[in-house]
Scaffold this motif. Structure first.
Motif, PDB file in Angstrom:
ATOM      1  N   ALA A  72      -0.835   6.192  -5.215  1.00  0.00           N
ATOM      2  CA  ALA A  72       0.301   6.964  -4.718  1.00  0.00           C
ATOM      3  C   ALA A  72       1.211   6.095  -3.859  1.00  0.00           C
ATOM      4  O   ALA A  72       2.442   6.194  -3.936  1.00  0.00           O
ATOM      5  CB  ALA A  72      -0.187   8.166  -3.920  1.00  0.00           C
ATOM      6  N   LYS A  73       0.620   5.227  -3.042  1.00  0.00           N
ATOM      7  CA  LYS A  73       1.413   4.332  -2.203  1.00  0.00           C
ATOM      8  C   LYS A  73       2.244   3.375  -3.062  1.00  0.00           C
ATOM      9  O   LYS A  73       3.418   3.131  -2.788  1.00  0.00           O
ATOM     10  CB  LYS A  73       0.508   3.520  -1.276  1.00  0.00           C
ATOM     11  N   ARG A  74       1.626   2.837  -4.111  1.00  0.00           N
ATOM     12  CA  ARG A  74       2.356   1.918  -4.991  1.00  0.00           C
ATOM     13  C   ARG A  74       3.469   2.652  -5.730  1.00  0.00           C
ATOM     14  O   ARG A  74       4.568   2.124  -5.893  1.00  0.00           O
ATOM     15  CB  ARG A  74       1.400   1.269  -5.986  1.00  0.00           C
ATOM     16  N   ALA A  75       3.197   3.885  -6.164  1.00  0.00           N
ATOM     17  CA  ALA A  75       4.213   4.671  -6.868  1.00  0.00           C
ATOM     18  C   ALA A  75       5.390   4.981  -5.946  1.00  0.00           C
ATOM     19  O   ALA A  75       6.551   4.884  -6.349  1.00  0.00           O
ATOM     20  CB  ALA A  75       3.609   5.967  -7.404  1.00  0.00           C
ATOM     21  N   ALA A  76       5.101   5.326  -4.703  1.00  0.00           N
ATOM     22  CA  ALA A  76       6.168   5.616  -3.742  1.00  0.00           C
ATOM     23  C   ALA A  76       7.009   4.369  -3.497  1.00  0.00           C
ATOM     24  O   ALA A  76       8.236   4.442  -3.407  1.00  0.00           O
ATOM     25  CB  ALA A  76       5.578   6.129  -2.435  1.00  0.00           C
ATOM     26  N   ALA A  77       6.352   3.219  -3.399  1.00  0.00           N
ATOM     27  CA  ALA A  77       7.086   1.974  -3.198  1.00  0.00           C
ATOM     28  C   ALA A  77       7.980   1.680  -4.399  1.00  0.00           C
ATOM     29  O   ALA A  77       9.129   1.248  -4.241  1.00  0.00           O
ATOM     30  CB  ALA A  77       6.114   0.828  -2.959  1.00  0.00           C
ATOM     31  N   SER A  78       7.480   1.943  -5.598  1.00  0.00           N
ATOM     32  CA  SER A  78       8.277   1.711  -6.813  1.00  0.00           C
ATOM     33  C   SER A  78       9.497   2.617  -6.854  1.00  0.00           C
ATOM     34  O   SER A  78      10.580   2.193  -7.240  1.00  0.00           O
ATOM     35  CB  SER A  78       7.437   1.949  -8.064  1.00  0.00           C
ATOM     36  N   ARG A  79       9.318   3.882  -6.442  1.00  0.00           N
ATOM     37  CA  ARG A  79      10.447   4.811  -6.438  1.00  0.00           C
ATOM     38  C   ARG A  79      11.528   4.368  -5.471  1.00  0.00           C
ATOM     39  O   ARG A  79      12.705   4.623  -5.678  1.00  0.00           O
ATOM     40  CB  ARG A  79       9.984   6.225  -6.097  1.00  0.00           C
ATOM     41  N   SER A  87       4.993  -4.884  -2.807  1.00  0.00           N
ATOM     42  CA  SER A  87       4.131  -3.767  -2.436  1.00  0.00           C
ATOM     43  C   SER A  87       2.777  -4.256  -1.932  1.00  0.00           C
ATOM     44  O   SER A  87       2.054  -3.512  -1.283  1.00  0.00           O
ATOM     45  CB  SER A  87       3.958  -2.798  -3.602  1.00  0.00           C
ATOM     46  N   LEU A  88       2.438  -5.520  -2.187  1.00  0.00           N
ATOM     47  CA  LEU A  88       1.190  -6.060  -1.654  1.00  0.00           C
ATOM     48  C   LEU A  88       1.203  -6.045  -0.133  1.00  0.00           C
ATOM     49  O   LEU A  88       0.178  -5.812   0.493  1.00  0.00           O
ATOM     50  CB  LEU A  88       0.961  -7.487  -2.163  1.00  0.00           C
ATOM     51  N   GLU A  89       2.374  -6.289   0.467  1.00  0.00           N
ATOM     52  CA  GLU A  89       2.474  -6.285   1.921  1.00  0.00           C
ATOM     53  C   GLU A  89       2.173  -4.906   2.500  1.00  0.00           C
ATOM     54  O   GLU A  89       1.759  -4.787   3.639  1.00  0.00           O
ATOM     55  CB  GLU A  89       3.871  -6.732   2.378  1.00  0.00           C
ATOM     56  N   ARG A  90       2.389  -3.876   1.722  1.00  0.00           N
ATOM     57  CA  ARG A  90       2.176  -2.513   2.195  1.00  0.00           C
ATOM     58  C   ARG A  90       0.705  -2.092   2.134  1.00  0.00           C
ATOM     59  O   ARG A  90       0.328  -1.093   2.700  1.00  0.00           O
ATOM     60  CB  ARG A  90       2.994  -1.521   1.374  1.00  0.00           C
ATOM     61  N   LEU A  96      -6.452  -5.250  -0.365  1.00  0.00           N
ATOM     62  CA  LEU A  96      -6.188  -6.597  -0.864  1.00  0.00           C
ATOM     63  C   LEU A  96      -7.496  -7.322  -1.166  1.00  0.00           C
ATOM     64  O   LEU A  96      -7.606  -8.033  -2.170  1.00  0.00           O
ATOM     65  CB  LEU A  96      -5.372  -7.390   0.153  1.00  0.00           C
ATOM     66  N   MET A  97      -8.496  -7.111  -0.313  1.00  0.00           N
ATOM     67  CA  MET A  97      -9.792  -7.755  -0.511  1.00  0.00           C
ATOM     68  C   MET A  97     -10.435  -7.272  -1.820  1.00  0.00           C
ATOM     69  O   MET A  97     -11.013  -8.068  -2.566  1.00  0.00           O
ATOM     70  CB  MET A  97     -10.710  -7.444   0.677  1.00  0.00           C
ATOM     71  N   LYS A  98     -10.315  -5.986  -2.106  1.00  0.00           N
ATOM     72  CA  LYS A  98     -10.873  -5.450  -3.350  1.00  0.00           C
ATOM     73  C   LYS A  98     -10.182  -6.056  -4.571  1.00  0.00           C
ATOM     74  O   LYS A  98     -10.819  -6.386  -5.566  1.00  0.00           O
ATOM     75  CB  LYS A  98     -10.759  -3.926  -3.376  1.00  0.00           C
ATOM     76  N   LYS A  99      -8.851  -6.198  -4.485  1.00  0.00           N
ATOM     77  CA  LYS A  99      -8.116  -6.817  -5.591  1.00  0.00           C
ATOM     78  C   LYS A  99      -8.537  -8.269  -5.760  1.00  0.00           C
ATOM     79  O   LYS A  99      -8.717  -8.746  -6.882  1.00  0.00           O
ATOM     80  CB  LYS A  99      -6.614  -6.735  -5.347  1.00  0.00           C
ATOM     81  N   ALA A 100      -8.676  -8.984  -4.639  1.00  0.00           N
ATOM     82  CA  ALA A 100      -9.094 -10.385  -4.707  1.00  0.00           C
ATOM     83  C   ALA A 100     -10.494 -10.502  -5.309  1.00  0.00           C
ATOM     84  O   ALA A 100     -10.767 -11.403  -6.101  1.00  0.00           O
ATOM     85  CB  ALA A 100      -9.060 -11.006  -3.309  1.00  0.00           C
ATOM     86  N   ARG A 101     -11.374  -9.569  -4.936  1.00  0.00           N
ATOM     87  CA  ARG A 101     -12.736  -9.567  -5.488  1.00  0.00           C
ATOM     88  C   ARG A 101     -12.700  -9.336  -6.985  1.00  0.00           C
ATOM     89  O   ARG A 101     -13.390  -9.994  -7.749  1.00  0.00           O
ATOM     90  CB  ARG A 101     -13.575  -8.494  -4.799  1.00  0.00           C
ATOM     91  N   SER A 102     -11.862  -8.386  -7.419  1.00  0.00           N
ATOM     92  CA  SER A 102     -11.802  -8.085  -8.856  1.00  0.00           C
ATOM     93  C   SER A 102     -11.218  -9.243  -9.660  1.00  0.00           C
ATOM     94  O   SER A 102     -11.528  -9.406 -10.830  1.00  0.00           O
ATOM     95  CB  SER A 102     -10.990  -6.811  -9.101  1.00  0.00           C
ATOM     96  N   ARG A 103     -10.391 -10.070  -9.005  1.00  0.00           N
ATOM     97  CA  ARG A 103      -9.816 -11.245  -9.690  1.00  0.00           C
ATOM     98  C   ARG A 103     -10.627 -12.504  -9.413  1.00  0.00           C
ATOM     99  O   ARG A 103     -10.227 -13.600  -9.797  1.00  0.00           O
ATOM    100  CB  ARG A 103      -8.367 -11.432  -9.254  1.00  0.00           C
ATOM    101  N   ASN A 104     -11.737 -12.341  -8.707  1.00  0.00           N
ATOM    102  CA  ASN A 104     -12.672 -13.430  -8.439  1.00  0.00           C
ATOM    103  C   ASN A 104     -11.999 -14.610  -7.733  1.00  0.00           C
ATOM    104  O   ASN A 104     -12.194 -15.762  -8.102  1.00  0.00           O
ATOM    105  CB  ASN A 104     -13.357 -13.882  -9.737  1.00  0.00           C
ATOM    106  N   ARG A 112      -6.969 -14.468   5.817  1.00  0.00           N
ATOM    107  CA  ARG A 112      -6.217 -13.453   6.538  1.00  0.00           C
ATOM    108  C   ARG A 112      -5.415 -12.649   5.519  1.00  0.00           C
ATOM    109  O   ARG A 112      -5.317 -13.022   4.352  1.00  0.00           O
ATOM    110  CB  ARG A 112      -5.274 -14.105   7.538  1.00  0.00           C
ATOM    111  N   LYS A 113      -4.787 -11.573   5.986  1.00  0.00           N
ATOM    112  CA  LYS A 113      -4.047 -10.685   5.082  1.00  0.00           C
ATOM    113  C   LYS A 113      -2.963 -11.450   4.326  1.00  0.00           C
ATOM    114  O   LYS A 113      -2.849 -11.328   3.102  1.00  0.00           O
ATOM    115  CB  LYS A 113      -3.428  -9.521   5.864  1.00  0.00           C
ATOM    116  N   GLN A 114      -2.172 -12.243   5.030  1.00  0.00           N
ATOM    117  CA  GLN A 114      -1.075 -12.967   4.372  1.00  0.00           C
ATOM    118  C   GLN A 114      -1.611 -13.966   3.353  1.00  0.00           C
ATOM    119  O   GLN A 114      -1.037 -14.157   2.290  1.00  0.00           O
ATOM    120  CB  GLN A 114      -0.195 -13.669   5.415  1.00  0.00           C
ATOM    121  N   GLU A 115      -2.742 -14.603   3.669  1.00  0.00           N
ATOM    122  CA  GLU A 115      -3.352 -15.544   2.729  1.00  0.00           C
ATOM    123  C   GLU A 115      -3.837 -14.811   1.478  1.00  0.00           C
ATOM    124  O   GLU A 115      -3.706 -15.328   0.359  1.00  0.00           O
ATOM    125  CB  GLU A 115      -4.512 -16.274   3.398  1.00  0.00           C
TER     126      GLU A 115
END
Length: 124
Positions: A72-79, A87-90, A96-104, A112-115
């Motif tokens: 929902a957050k990503r959809a709102a950002a797209s709108r 939208s990654l900054e949001r 972000l950690m979960k996405k990084a884990r899924s992409r290994n 850190r968050k920015q990294e």
């Protein structure tokens, strides 16, 4: 009725599909199209009929809610016209950690968050 038997769906799923179908029909969508859209919506939200011993991963209620919230957050950002990369900054560091884990992505646990954002942009 759209393809396939609806016998394996729960009563709750069948009721939900009926309500969605009626809503589409009130908006002027043809009956067969309304029914197809309604069942597609039910399938997307609940993963299909109530099958016995189904295979695949099962998400907990908390994980499903978290996924919906993130989506929902990503959809709102797209709108609002925010490009997907911005939208990654949001997103939270946990998301972000979960996405990084899924992409290994290696070294993610000490980032850190920015990294994490920069690593995810590179991995895309």
């Amino acid at each position: 009725m759209p393809r396939g038997s609806k016998d394996k769906y729960t009563e709750k799923q069948k009721d939900k599909a009926e309500q969605i179908e009626r809503s589409y029909e009130r908006k002027g969508v043809p009956e067969n199209e309304a029914e197809a859209r309604a069942w597609a919506t039910v399938n997307k939200q609940s993963g299909g009929g109530n099958r016995q011993g189904g295979s695949g991963k099962k998400k907990s209620a908390e994980a499903k809610q978290e996924s919906r919230s993130s989506s929902a957050k990503r959809a709102a950002a797209s709108r609002k016209g925010v490009p997907r990369a911005d939208s990654l900054e949001r997103e939270t560091k946990d998301e972000l950690m979960k996405k990084a884990r899924s992409r290994n992505i290696s070294g993610r646990s000490t980032m850190r968050k920015q990294e994490l954002i920069e690593a995810l942009k590179k991995a895309s």
